[in-house]
Design a protein around this motif. Structure first.
Motif, mmCIF file in Angstrom:
data_model
loop_
_atom_site.group_PDB
_atom_site.id
_atom_site.type_symbol
_atom_site.label_atom_id
_atom_site.label_comp_id
_atom_site.label_asym_id
_atom_site.label_seq_id
_atom_site.Cartn_x
_atom_site.Cartn_y
_atom_site.Cartn_z
ATOM 1 N N PRO A 46 0.928 -1.241 0.100
ATOM 2 C CA PRO A 46 0.018 -0.156 -0.094
ATOM 3 C C PRO A 46 0.895 1.219 -0.081
ATOM 4 N N HIS A 47 0.378 2.333 -0.379
ATOM 5 C CA HIS A 47 0.932 3.605 -0.439
ATOM 6 C C HIS A 47 2.296 3.618 -1.336
ATOM 7 N N SER A 48 2.240 3.146 -2.611
ATOM 8 C CA SER A 48 3.298 3.067 -3.399
ATOM 9 C C SER A 48 2.752 3.544 -4.864
ATOM 10 N N THR A 49 3.740 3.944 -5.816
ATOM 11 C CA THR A 49 3.276 4.440 -6.946
ATOM 12 C C THR A 49 4.044 3.411 -7.949
ATOM 13 N N HIS A 50 3.191 3.150 -8.945
ATOM 14 C CA HIS A 50 3.546 2.225 -10.235
ATOM 15 C C HIS A 50 3.282 2.872 -11.340
ATOM 16 N N MET A 51 4.493 2.892 -12.015
ATOM 17 C CA MET A 51 4.750 3.579 -13.306
ATOM 18 C C MET A 51 4.597 2.456 -14.180
#
Length: 290
Positions: free
Chosen positions: A17-22
């Protein structure tokens, strides 16, 4: 949008959780991809994941880690209506998606595996390293599966920044392969495959021994990246913090210092091509002969 995106993001929402995925996309297809993604985000969880959508109930949404054993038996349950949409789920878990257009010929993505991967990984490191503490590269047809009751952030903090840190600029993931047969090539069945592996201790140990067939991908400190070369976290030692080392082993020998261990996280590669007969979803493996 990658055909395994829904499986990939299911587990990352659950354990990171609370992550960014490019997400890499050819620049000329960015608008088309954005529109397709918006349509996908508007679907309800029971439409996408059937009964597995129930993993994300009001209680579990508040957890740092939603344990993988919450999936147990859900693939065979009657599907209940889950009103939460995929977009609502991402918001509830603090997960961001970032579409990154790459100026490169589309044929690099379509005809050359390495062409798209290496262009994207190198660009992301150069463009976004200043915005994050850690950056990870994983393929879209993989699922990140935990080997203990710790989230991905907890494992990576321990590895990189805690008093027990390995003092490495980057780490390699163990890439464990499983072939998905055409008749199983549906999101629900692929999720069942991940459940079957993760919740069967003997099978988990078997595939980690027998199905580690190719180089895994990487996670690296953003303050030490020279370039993310997909399988190698190339390090700029001149700018790395004091005591941080380039831990790449000669010949990429598997060591517990450089590779994430199986009781931390593995990268489960859910392929549409067979490489080894016993590395197949739902295979009855001969544990005793392992």
């Amino acid at each position: 949008v990658h055909f395994r995106f829904l499986v990939n993001i299911f587990h990352l929402v659950r354990n990171a959780p609370h992550s960014t995925h490019m997400i890499a996309v050819v620049d000329g297809q960015a608008v088309t991809t954005y529109n397709a993604m918006k349509e996908l985000l508007g679907l309800r969880l029971d439409e996408i994941y059937r009964s597995y959508g129930e993993v994300f109930d009001n209680r579990s949404l508040k957890m740092d880690l939603i344990p993988i054993d919450t999936m147990r038996g859900m693939g065979n349950k009657y599907t209940k209506h889950v009103g939460l949409t995929l977009e609502g789920l991402l918001r509830a878990r603090g997960v961001k998606l970032h579409i990154v257009p790459i100026v490169t010929p589309s044929i690099s993505f379509e005809k050359s595996v390495c062409g798209g991967q290496y262009a994207f990984a190198a660009y992301v490191a150069a463009r976004f390293a200043a915005d994050y503490h850690l950056m990870m590269y994983v393929d879209g047809d993989t699922a990140m599966i935990e080997g203990s009751q710790r989230s991905l952030q907890e494992v990576l903090y321990e590895r990189f920044f805690s008093k027990n840190s390995s003092k490495c600029a980057g780490h390699r993931l163990r890439l464990i392969e499983q072939y998905v047969k055409p008749e199983d090539d549906r999101t629900v069945r692929v999720l069942q495959c991940t459940e079957d592996i993760a919740l069967n201790k003997e099978k988990w140990e078997y595939i980690n021994e027998k199905c580690h067939l190719k180089e895994g991908h990487i996670v690296a400190r953003s303050d030490s990246i020279l370039a993310m070369s997909v399988h190698h976290p190339d390090t700029d030692i001149e700018y790395a913090p004091e005591g941080v080392e380039d831990c790449i082993t000669p010949g990429n020998k598997r060591t517990d210092r450089y590779f994430l261990k199986t009781d931390e996280f593995i990268q489960l590669h859910l392929r549409n091509r067979l490489r080894k007969d016993e590395c197949v979803c739902f295979a009855d493996v001969n544990i005793e002969s392992s």
